[in-house]
Every structure is written in structure tokens, then in C-alpha cells.
Design a protein around this motif. Structure first.
Motif, PDB file in Angstrom:
ATOM      1  N   ARG A 218      46.280  59.339  39.694  1.00  0.00           N
ATOM      2  CA  ARG A 218      47.297  58.953  40.201  1.00  0.00           C
ATOM      3  C   ARG A 218      48.535  57.230  39.720  1.00  0.00           C
ATOM      4  N   ARG A 219      49.154  57.092  40.092  1.00  0.00           N
ATOM      5  CA  ARG A 219      49.640  55.832  39.163  1.00  0.00           C
ATOM      6  C   ARG A 219      49.249  54.640  39.764  1.00  0.00           C
ATOM      7  N   ARG A 235      33.945  48.852  31.701  1.00  0.00           N
ATOM      8  CA  ARG A 235      33.121  49.159  32.788  1.00  0.00           C
ATOM      9  C   ARG A 235      33.662  50.059  33.418  1.00  0.00           C
ATOM     10  N   SER A 236      33.542  50.526  34.271  1.00  0.00           N
ATOM     11  CA  SER A 236      34.297  51.329  35.032  1.00  0.00           C
ATOM     12  C   SER A 236      35.127  51.349  35.684  1.00  0.00           C
ATOM     13  N   ASP A 237      35.929  50.371  35.489  1.00  0.00           N
ATOM     14  CA  ASP A 237      36.946  49.809  35.637  1.00  0.00           C
ATOM     15  C   ASP A 237      38.251  49.521  35.171  1.00  0.00           C
ATOM     16  N   LEU A 238      39.980  49.535  34.673  1.00  0.00           N
ATOM     17  CA  LEU A 238      40.505  49.429  34.170  1.00  0.00           C
ATOM     18  C   LEU A 238      41.489  47.861  34.276  1.00  0.00           C
ATOM     19  N   VAL A 239      41.396  47.240  33.042  1.00  0.00           N
ATOM     20  CA  VAL A 239      42.198  46.186  32.664  1.00  0.00           C
ATOM     21  C   VAL A 239      43.850  46.833  31.870  1.00  0.00           C
ATOM     22  N   PHE A 240      44.600  45.653  32.450  1.00  0.00           N
ATOM     23  CA  PHE A 240      45.724  46.357  31.150  1.00  0.00           C
ATOM     24  C   PHE A 240      46.790  44.914  31.715  1.00  0.00           C
ATOM     25  N   GLY A 256      37.707  52.278  42.579  1.00  0.00           N
ATOM     26  CA  GLY A 256      37.754  52.788  43.969  1.00  0.00           C
ATOM     27  C   GLY A 256      38.222  52.689  44.931  1.00  0.00           C
ATOM     28  N   SER A 257      38.384  51.260  45.027  1.00  0.00           N
ATOM     29  CA  SER A 257      39.118  50.804  46.275  1.00  0.00           C
ATOM     30  C   SER A 257      40.897  50.711  46.039  1.00  0.00           C
ATOM     31  N   GLY A 258      41.223  51.262  44.892  1.00  0.00           N
ATOM     32  CA  GLY A 258      42.904  50.962  44.202  1.00  0.00           C
ATOM     33  C   GLY A 258      43.471  49.986  43.832  1.00  0.00           C
ATOM     34  N   ALA A 259      42.823  48.883  44.592  1.00  0.00           N
ATOM     35  CA  ALA A 259      43.347  47.772  43.935  1.00  0.00           C
ATOM     36  C   ALA A 259      43.405  46.625  42.713  1.00  0.00           C
ATOM     37  N   SER A 260      44.559  46.105  42.599  1.00  0.00           N
ATOM     38  CA  SER A 260      44.411  45.468  41.272  1.00  0.00           C
ATOM     39  C   SER A 260      44.459  43.723  41.357  1.00  0.00           C
ATOM     40  N   THR A 261      44.389  43.288  40.705  1.00  0.00           N
ATOM     41  CA  THR A 261      44.426  41.622  40.755  1.00  0.00           C
ATOM     42  C   THR A 261      44.766  41.064  39.552  1.00  0.00           C
TER      43      THR A 261
END
Length: 659
Positions: A218-219, A235-240, A256-261
Motif C-alpha cells: 500500500r501507498r 515499533r510496528s508503525d512508520l514515522v516519516f 493497522g488503521s491507515g491513519a497518519s498524524t
């Protein structure tokens, strides 16, 4: 004790502690990598200019490893030529790219080497590899199926160093880079397609590796005029970091949720443009994200501490981390700290290990161009123009511990133009700058509109205006410095390489300019020829900077210096590597031919075996000897022996006409 009397000499004629040979011996540090307890990086050999692999750990210190000139040619600019490898059973071996054959070679802890990938005559090239837990490697593979930019494939490949097997993971993008291994088989990477460059619209992708293929791809972010430049796993998430706000800010993404903050409101560039593979400017250490922050072309470090609220959302707190550095070129995570490649304001280059507690260990430390405090001139930020017409520069004033200028005299000026043109220059006293300032020249390092380091709006100001907007900026900066009386308005030179060479030629063929002479090294003279013959990475760059072809062919002709060589009216020095694939020698030859036909004073130096940039020490020394002599001759400045300067140099192929 009495203080030695300083001599009084005309600016530009001062005897300098920075000789041409010192620039030739100026070492480069590249491709910083962490493997186990060791830090690995390459350091240039002053005698040959080759990049040699070095290793360091706290117990054994610094050692040189292996016989290779470690440099990749992917995108022609390279980077990412050192890959961690545990296929030898955890023996500390690594994979490196050899410059000559572009194959991957395994180098063990004792420096012994063996090839891993087949011989292809450098038509298959490697970069930016990372090692999986099962010892396989994910890396960028660039395959040259022909001799044109359209016959090059850039793919993300799964390589098993034990048997040499290769499987394409991502082959549907024009470019890929920065693979990152996450938990539970997850992999993230960056990709973009023509006509975008990576700072125009690079997308962050993620997928899960099952066997030898990716699933659940997924993008995550970016693309469509939004550029992701840094990425890592927390951890299991991405930071960018991405620039939809106009600045590269830090974001968190929940797979999991596909949400970016968005986590920061720094209104600064957190990260930087990916001209080369590797060169990462972000690293996750525990629950802290360490980033390079650039504000108005000056860099420091910041830390963003991550935490979860009771509702599961993630927040970040930006913590200032003062660092006495002028430029941070790379960050990597190592042993609970961050290792950096840095350049200090005094030109010192270093690899350092920086703890989150503020501790600093110098891993490798290369002195600056001079150790005498009296040789370090003031650096003044300069702003010219207002509103949308504003442009920036750093003015390096002359200084020499042994010499002073006559009262009331003004220094000659050398204007430096960076390449790219989507690059920038920091406030650093490099050897290249100190070479001039210690001789009594002032140097203006111009960050014209289109440069990075000032936000996306400043960067995008050049869209469709290359050969126009930065030409106006360069002329404006030089004219204003002369008007303010900071420099001698009658003795100014402009010089630049690659895109900076194009701007040099465009300035010197403008209807009006304030320069007495100029130097172009591997500069572009014909924009249409550049678009047709350059390498894949930049083959559609001009779609954004000038316009798409063939629709805007008339704009290409109008902006090309070759079209206006009839306006060339001042002495010109041209330097060119004969093996340059980015800007072929034909680009320089047409300008030299035009100068000869006009009977203008000019020199043309060619360097066999050099590509896009000069590395061999004898060539670097010959270049600067010739350039110094050329300016002194044109400007009527006596040299250190009281003679009028000449432009003679040895050790390079040359033409010398029009005198």
C-alpha cells in the motif's frame, strides 16, 4: 611576547596556508553504516581519491578494510555503497560496491574480499541495501540494457548473498530507494516516477514480505506533488517526513488503521532532498526520533520524543539539541545513540557518535583547511530583494593571520554557484572557500531561488524558470555587494559546476552583468542536448525546471547559453571531465569553440578519467592553480611573488587560445 607584525598586501595577492595540493588532499567521508558493534564508512585516499572502507568500534578503534574503491554509480551520483551482511554467520562481514565493476563484494572483518554478484561490465549496479533477519538483502539494482536513459531499469531486489539468487520485489516504478526493514516481515521504501524528482513527489510505500514476494502493498504517504524524504520504523508503525505543509515535517503512520498524524510544527526542513542513495537524515533511537533540521540553509539536530496517549494516539515533543556543526550530512542509529557525518563551520569533517544525553565521541576527525584562528573570516548572511523576489547568500569575508589589506581597499569577489540546481550551500568554511578567502578574495555563496533549505515555496519558485530566475538572483547579489562597498565592483568572478556551470554561462551571456570573468566546470550550454543525452535520473528533470519537450522547445533555445554566445564578452575558463555521463564534454566544447571564434581570452582544461566532478588529486590541484592564475591575470592582481598572475597549469589536457 610581542605579536608578529602582519604584512600589508593588496587583496587577492596574499600568500595562503591553503595550497592547491591541500584541496587535492581534502578527504571525503561517505556511506556511514552501523553493523553490530562497529561503525563503517568510507574515507577518501588523499593519494588516489579512491574511497576506502574503514571500520571503528570502541575497543579496536579505527582500521582500514579491504582493497576496494567503494562507490556506487546508481543514478550516476551513487551513495549507499556499503551494505550490512550477516550471511557469513555473524562474522561482521559487509557487502560493498566496487567502483570499477559495480558488483557487490563481501568484505570480512579481516579485510578479505570475494565477489557476490556476477560480472556485467558495470551494466548492473547496486546501492542502498539492508539485511533481513534471514540474512537475505533488499537492495536497489540498476540495470543498463542499452546506452540511453530509456534503457535503464531501477528495481528493488531481493538478493541472497549465499548463492547470488535475485528476485525483483518492486519493478513498476521509475525509481526506488531507502528500503527499511520493519517487524513481522514488513518492508517500507520510497518510489517516484518521471517527470518527478524525489523532492517533487516521492511516495512512501509498505508491504509484507512472504517468501520472495511482497503482499499487502500500500501507498502510505506522498506522491501527487507531496514528497516524502525520510522514513523509519518506530515499533510496528512508520514515522516519516513529508512536505504537504510547505516544510518537511514529521508524521506518524499506524499500519493497522491507515491513519497518519503530523507530529511537528517546526516550519523547517526536517530531512533533505535525496540526491544520492543513503545519506539519511533521520534515525529512530528507542522512543526518540533524531532529525537534521535545516533553517535558511543552516543545519542542526533536533529530537522528537514519541509517546502514546491513553486513547492510542501518538504525540511528539520536539526537543532542542544544540550542536556546533555547520552541516549534518547523514544520521544512523548505533548502539543506543546516533552516528553522524558532519562538517563544522571551520571546515572540519568528522564522524561522531552522539548520545541522547549530549555525550559526543569523535570516531574520525579530519581537520579543516587551516588551524589558525586568524584565517577564519566572518560569514555574513546576505538577503537581497523583497517578497517573492528575495534571494539568499552567505558572504565569506577574507582573512589571513599573516596579512592585512591596505586601508580603504576592497576585496575582489568570487561568486560560488551550487549545483543541482535544487541543492543549497551551508555556512561552512570549506577548503574550497578558504582557498580564496585566505588569499584576500571575498566569496559569495549564493542560495538562489530554487535552492533547498528554505521550504517548498522557495524550492518551487524555480519551476519553469531555470535559466531565468537564478540568473537574476546571482546578478542581484553581486551587484548589491558591490553597491554596499563590501567588495570591489570592478573585480568580480562567477563560477560553478554542472547546474552551477549552466548558470555561470547563462549569467555571462545575459544582456547585462557585473562580472569581469567566469569559470564553468562541466557546465550545461545546450538545454535541449542535456535533456536528450543526460542520464536517467535527470532525464526528465527539465520538464519541471524549464518545460516539457517538444512543446516548449523555443524556451529551451532561449534559455540556453549557446543561443546567446554572441553576448559573451569577458574572459572564460572552462574545465571538463572527459568521462562525464551527466554533462558530456560536447557541452563544454561548443562554448569553447564560440569563445575562440570571438577571439576572447579563454582557457579550456580537460581531464581524462574524470566524470561528473574531479577526484584525482593531481587534477584538483591543476584546476585550482589554473583558476587562481586566470583570475589574477584578468583582474591584474599580483601573485605571492609580486608577479602578475598567469593561468598556466600542468597535468591536464588543455587548449589555450585567444590571448
Amino acid at each position: 611576547m610581542s605579536t608578529p607584525t602582519r604584512r600589508t598586501l593588496p587583496p587577492g595577492s596574499w600568500p595562503s596556508p591553503v595550497a592547491p595540493v591541500d584541496l587535492a588532499r581534502s578527504a571525503r567521508l561517505d556511506d556511514l553504516t552501523s553493523v553490530g558493534r562497529s561503525l563503517l564508512f568510507t574515507r577518501s585516499d588523499p593519494a588516489s581519491g579512491e574511497q576506502r572502507l574503514h571500520g571503528w568500534d570502541a575497543e579496536t578503534g579505527l582500521v582500514e578494510l579491504g582493497p576496494h574503491d567503494v562507490r556506487s554509480r546508481v543514478h550516476e551520483y551513487g551513495g549507499g555503497a556499503v551494505v550490512t551482511d550477516t550471511a557469513g554467520g555473524g562474522d561482521g562481514s559487509v557487502l560493498v560496491v566496487d567502483f570499477a565493476d559495480q558488483r557487490l563484494h563481501r568484505v570480512d572483518a579481516a579485510g578479505r574480499s570475494e565477489p557476490v554478484t556476477p560480472e556485467t561490465g558495470a551494466r548492473v549496479r547496486w546501492a542502498a541495501g539492508v539485511t533481513l533477519p534471514d540474512r537475505r538483502v533488499v537492495a536497489v539494482r540498476e540495470s543498463h540494457d542499452g546506452d540511453t536513459a530509456t534503457e535503464v531499469r531501477n528495481e528493488l531486489v531481493l538478493l541472497d548473498p549465499r548463492d547470488g539468487s535475485q528476485q525483483v520485489l518492486v519493478g513498476d516504478a521509475d525509481f526506488v530507494t531507502a528500503p527499511r526493514v520493519g517487524p513481522d516481515g514488513w518492508l517500507a521504501w520510497l518510489a517516484w516516477d518521471h517527470p518527478d524528482m524525489p523532492w517533487d513527489g516521492a511516495a512512501l510505500w509498505a508491504g509484507r514480505l512472504e517468501g520472495d514476494s511482497l503482499v499487502d502493498v500500500r501507498r502510505v504517504a506522498g506522491g501527487d506533488d507531496v514528497a516524502v524524504c525520510e522514513l523509519d520504523w518506530w515499533r510496528s508503525d512508520l514515522v516519516f517526513t513529508e512536505d504537504s505543509t510547505g516544510w518537511w515535517e514529521l508524521y506518524h503512520h499506524d499500519l493497522g488503521s491507515g491513519a497518519s498524524t503530523r507530529l511537528t510544527e517546526a516550519e523547517a526542513e526536517l530531512g533533505g532532498p535525496r540526491w544520492v542513495h543513503g545519506g539519511d537524515r533521520m534515525a529512530v533511537v528507542g522512543d526518540a526520533v533524531v532529525l537534521v533540521r535545516t533553517r535558511e540553509a543552516a543545519a542542526d539536530l533536533v529530537r522528537v520524543d514519541l509517546s502514546r496517549r491513553p486513547d492510542g494516539s501518538v504525540v511528539g515533543q520536539l526537543v532542542e539539541w544544540p550542536t556546533a556543526t555547520g552541516q549534518v550530512q547523514q544520521l544512523v542509529r548505533h548502539a543506543g545513540a546516533v552516528a553522524t557525518r558532519e562538517v563544522d563551520p571551520d571546515g572540519r569533517r568528522a564522524v561522531r557518535l552522539r548520545g541522547l544525553d549530549g555525550s559526543v565521541v569523535d570516531v574520525d576527525d579530519l581537520p579543516g583547511p587551516t588551524t589558525r584562528a586568524g584565517d577564519l573570516g566572518e560569514i555574513r548572511p546576505v538577503t537581497v530583494g523583497e517578497g517573492a523576489e528575495t534571494t539568499h547568500a552567505f558572504l565569506h569575508l577574507p582573512a589571513n593571520a599573516d596579512v592585512t589589506a591596505p586601508e580603504g581597499s576592497r576585496p575582489p569577489l568570487v561568486v560560488f554557484l551550487h549545483g543541482g540546481p535544487t541543492s543549497h550551500t551551508p555556512p561552512v568554511r570549506t577548503a574550497a572557500i578558504a582557498f580564496w578567502t585566505t588569499r584576500g578574495f571575498a566569496v559569495a555563496d549564493v542560495n538562489y531561488r530554487g535552492s533547498t533549505g528554505f521550504g517548498r515555496a522557495y524550492r518551487d519558485a524555480m519551476r519553469g524558470r531555470w535559466g531565468e530566475i537564478e540568473v537574476a538572483d546571482v546578478i542581484a547579489v553581486a551587484t548589491e555587494l558591490g553597491r554596499r562597498g563590501l567588495v570591489d565592483a570592478d573585480r568580480m568572478a562567477v563560477r560553478g559546476g554542472s547546474a552551477g556551470g549552466f548558470t555561470t554561462l547563462a549569467v555571462l551571456t545575459a544582456p547585462e552583468h557585473p562580472f569581469a570573468c567566469g569559470t564553468s566546470f562541466f557546465g550545461v550550454a545546450d538545454l535541449a542536448a542535456l535533456a536528450e543525452f543526460t542520464h536517467k535520473f535527470e532525464s526528465r528533470y527539465l520538464d519541471r525546471m524549464v518545460g516539457p519537450l517538444p512543446e516548449t522547445a523555443d524556451v529551451y533555445r532561449e534559455r540556453s547559453p549557446l543561443t546567446h554566445v554572441d553576448r559573451l564578452s569577458v574572459p572564460l575558463l572552462v574545465l571538463q571531465g572527459l568521462d562525464d555521463k551527466v554533462v558530456p564534454p560536447e557541452q563544454s566544447q561548443v562554448v569553447v569553440d564560440a569563445a575562440r571564434e570571438k577571439g576572447l581570452l579563454h582557457d579550456y582544461l580537460t581531464f581524462a578519467g574524470e566524470g561528473h566532478g574531479f577526484r584525482r588529486p593531481e587534477n584538483v590541484a591543476a584546476w585550482h592553480t589554473a583558476e587562481l592564475g586566470f583570475y589574477r591575470s584578468v583582474m591584474g592582481i599580483p601573485d605571492e611573488e609580486g608577479e602578475q598572475g598567469t593561468s598556466e597549469a600542468d597535468g591536464a589536457g588543455r587548449q589555450h587560445d585567444g590571448r
